[in-house]
Design a protein around this motif. Structure first.
Motif, PDB file in Angstrom:
ATOM      1  N   ARG A   1       0.513  -0.238  -6.345  1.00 19.38           N
ATOM      2  CA  ARG A   1       1.269   0.961  -5.999  1.00 19.38           C
ATOM      3  C   ARG A   1       1.077   2.026  -7.072  1.00 19.38           C
ATOM      4  N   GLY A   2       0.647   3.189  -6.623  1.00 18.59           N
ATOM      5  CA  GLY A   2       0.413   4.299  -7.536  1.00 18.59           C
ATOM      6  C   GLY A   2      -1.000   4.397  -8.056  1.00 18.59           C
ATOM      7  N   THR A   3      -1.877   3.433  -7.708  1.00 19.62           N
ATOM      8  CA  THR A   3      -3.258   3.529  -8.173  1.00 19.62           C
ATOM      9  C   THR A   3      -3.893   4.827  -7.710  1.00 19.62           C
ATOM     10  N   ALA A   4      -3.650   5.171  -6.448  1.00 23.24           N
ATOM     11  CA  ALA A   4      -4.177   6.425  -5.904  1.00 23.24           C
ATOM     12  C   ALA A   4      -3.176   7.554  -6.063  1.00 23.24           C
ATOM     13  N   ASP A   5      -1.933   7.278  -5.784  1.00 21.04           N
ATOM     14  CA  ASP A   5      -0.887   8.296  -5.658  1.00 21.04           C
ATOM     15  C   ASP A   5       0.169   8.130  -6.741  1.00 21.04           C
ATOM     16  N   MET A   6      -0.001   8.666  -7.970  1.00 24.78           N
ATOM     17  CA  MET A   6      -1.226   9.303  -8.392  1.00 24.78           C
ATOM     18  C   MET A   6      -1.491   9.050  -9.871  1.00 24.78           C
ATOM     19  N   LYS A   7      -1.317   7.775 -10.259  1.00 26.61           N
ATOM     20  CA  LYS A   7      -1.441   7.444 -11.676  1.00 26.61           C
ATOM     21  C   LYS A   7      -2.880   7.506 -12.172  1.00 26.61           C
ATOM     22  N   SER A   8      -3.839   7.374 -11.268  1.00 24.82           N
ATOM     23  CA  SER A   8      -5.236   7.531 -11.661  1.00 24.82           C
ATOM     24  C   SER A   8      -5.516   8.980 -12.043  1.00 24.82           C
ATOM     25  N   GLY A   9      -5.083   9.922 -11.209  1.00 23.68           N
ATOM     26  CA  GLY A   9      -5.252  11.336 -11.535  1.00 23.68           C
ATOM     27  C   GLY A   9      -4.493  11.722 -12.793  1.00 23.68           C
ATOM     28  N   LEU A  10      -3.326  11.120 -12.984  1.00 22.37           N
ATOM     29  CA  LEU A  10      -2.531  11.379 -14.181  1.00 22.37           C
ATOM     30  C   LEU A  10      -3.265  10.896 -15.428  1.00 22.37           C
TER      31      LEU A  10
ATOM     32  N   GLY B   1      -4.544   4.196   1.339  1.00 22.78           N
ATOM     33  CA  GLY B   1      -3.322   3.422   1.518  1.00 22.78           C
ATOM     34  C   GLY B   1      -2.089   4.038   0.905  1.00 22.78           C
ATOM     35  N   LEU B   2      -2.063   5.366   0.792  1.00 20.16           N
ATOM     36  CA  LEU B   2      -0.891   6.023   0.222  1.00 20.16           C
ATOM     37  C   LEU B   2       0.353   5.687   1.038  1.00 20.16           C
ATOM     38  N   HIS B   3       1.412   5.254   0.356  1.00 23.33           N
ATOM     39  CA  HIS B   3       2.708   4.935   0.960  1.00 23.33           C
ATOM     40  C   HIS B   3       2.619   3.736   1.915  1.00 23.33           C
ATOM     41  N   SER B   4       1.540   2.996   1.906  1.00 22.59           N
ATOM     42  CA  SER B   4       1.371   1.903   2.863  1.00 22.59           C
ATOM     43  C   SER B   4       1.521   0.554   2.157  1.00 22.59           C
ATOM     44  N   GLU B   5       1.247  -0.522   2.901  1.00 25.56           N
ATOM     45  CA  GLU B   5       1.483  -1.867   2.356  1.00 25.56           C
ATOM     46  C   GLU B   5       0.422  -2.296   1.345  1.00 25.56           C
ATOM     47  N   LYS B   6      -0.688  -1.578   1.262  1.00 29.33           N
ATOM     48  CA  LYS B   6      -1.699  -1.844   0.242  1.00 29.33           C
ATOM     49  C   LYS B   6      -2.349  -0.518  -0.150  1.00 29.33           C
ATOM     50  N   GLU B   7      -2.465  -0.292  -1.455  1.00 27.68           N
ATOM     51  CA  GLU B   7      -2.971   0.992  -1.966  1.00 27.68           C
ATOM     52  C   GLU B   7      -4.074   0.722  -2.979  1.00 27.68           C
ATOM     53  N   TRP B   8      -5.106   1.560  -2.965  1.00 28.83           N
ATOM     54  CA  TRP B   8      -6.175   1.361  -3.940  1.00 28.83           C
ATOM     55  C   TRP B   8      -6.908   2.668  -4.226  1.00 28.83           C
TER      56      TRP B   8
END
Length: 395
Positions: free
Chosen positions: A113-122, A366-373
């Motif tokens: 959770r947050g890998t894409a939205d948006m700790k990677s960009g951070l 997978g933003l806000h979904s059951e699996k995010e990457w």
């Protein structure tokens, strides 16, 4: 329970830094049957990471337990300032399929959770700030690590209220390494449909508010389809797509053996350029007043509870051209797409104070979904583009 070991603040590689940020639970307390812990832990880590490098740091916490962090590398003067804006909250961990805080890398993708939205960009923005410290820039480089974007964007609102400004900004949301120059806004409404409470055995005394609400829901669904068709015949339909509306939550009585006196319907309306809060409120008022005339005992109360404007920056804006050039180089000469998005970002708030912004982030899913990457390679490319963009803009 033993205290959690402190996170390593010496990390200066974008993938490892993203993993560290993901491993900190910063899920928003506004979401889920059990709200998340909020942003204090991750804000504390970011502050320690900045202070470890002697970077000027500011803590903003107008709402208790919902802090934002600003880091700034000040220029020598006479140059333009650039802000990287990234939210530090995530949506709920509840319902995530697997280890939401694992940040595991499998086949070139990082999951959690947050890998894409948006700790990677951070993470990419944090390293751009660190890179600024090694340069003799004329302009300021600002990191705005903000709270609450997933709910009401209190972080960016409070950042701006505190007086932070820049000549341009990059919002590091996951965009698939496309540049986003325009997106929708949104408005939230609550509608109370009133009935009359009575025992379930006394239909002669009761008015079922939930049943009355059904008339409104049917009309709302019809209106939603009308919105989708509104621009069908236009030669140049809006880039963001048509506006939309839907019911997200319905709340009625607590027990089955009673006629409910009230049913509350929560509505989300996605708006586009040219639409106003007054105009979209009037559309709902017309639907409700028509039902008053057509349905016996139909009574209602409409409340507009929240509004965010859409965002637009012209494609030929100089800042878009600058970012596009550096992103092209970072991606090995790939053709860059400039496009619209349907979701909302803090760029609209920055625009309100005349900060032109682009939304640019890695390839995430997978933003806000059951699996995010997030795709790890796109994160490395993004980090390079952020650094070179900042170096030219602030020089």
């Amino acid at each position: 329970m033993p205290a959690e070991a402190p996170k390593d603040v010496s990390i200066e590689e974008v993938v490892a830094l993203t993993q560290t940020l993901v491993q900190i639970d910063s899920s928003n307390p506004d979401f889920g049957s059990t709200g998340g812990p909020g942003e204090t832990a991750i804000a504390t880590y970011i502050t320690a990471w900045l202070q470890h490098r002697d970077i000027e740091t500011h803590w903003i916490e107008q709402t208790k337990g919902r802090p934002s962090v600003v880091g700034i590398v000040r220029g020598s003067g006479g140059g333009k300032s650039l802000m990287f804006n990234g939210h530090i909250d995530t949506v709920t961990l509840l319902g995530y399929d697997g280890d939401a805080l694992g940040a595991q890398i499998i086949d070139g993708n990082m999951y959690g959770r947050g890998t894409a939205d948006m700790k990677s960009g951070l993470a990419a923005a944090m390293l751009a700030l660190l890179h600024a410290k090694t340069l003799n820039l004329k302009g300021d480089m600002i990191l705005a690590a903000v709270a609450d974007e997933e709910s009401e964007s209190r972080g960016t609102e409070q950042l701006l209220a505190a007086g932070w400004r820049a000549d341009a900004a990059i919002i590091a949301e996951p965009t698939g390494t496309d540049i986003i120059n325009t997106h929708k806004g949104f408005a939230l409404f609550e509608v109370d449909i009133h009935g009359k409470a009575s025992h379930g055995s006394r239909p002669d005394l009761g008015i079922d508010a939930i049943a009355k609400a059904g008339f409104f829901l049917v009309e709302l669904d019809k209106f939603a389809h009308q919105l989708q068709r509104r621009f069908d015949k236009e030669a140049n339909p809006p880039e963001t797509g048509a506006p939309s509306i839907h019911c997200g939550i319905i709340r009625g009585r607590e027990e089955v053996a009673s006629y409910p006196a009230k049913c509350t319907i929560h509505i989300e309306r996605r708006n586009i350029a040219g639409e106003t809060q007054e105009g979209i409120t009037k559309e709902l008022e017309v639907i409700l007043e028509n039902l008053v005339a057509a349905v016996p005992d139909f009574k209602h109360e409409l409340r507009s509870t929240f509004f965010r404007p859409p965002y637009y920056l012209p494609r030929d804006h100089a800042f878009i051209k600058l970012v596009e050039g550096h992103l092209t180089t970072a991606m090995g000469g790939a053709l860059i797409t400039i496009r619209a998005e349907k979701y909302w970002t803090d760029a609209a708030l920055l625009s309100d104070v005349d900060i032109p912004s682009v939304i640019l982030g890695p390839r995430g899913y997978g933003l806000h979904s059951e699996k995010e990457w997030v795709e790890v390679e796109s994160l490395r490319q993004l980090s390079d583009a952020f650094k070179s963009t900042m170096e030219e803009f602030c020089s």
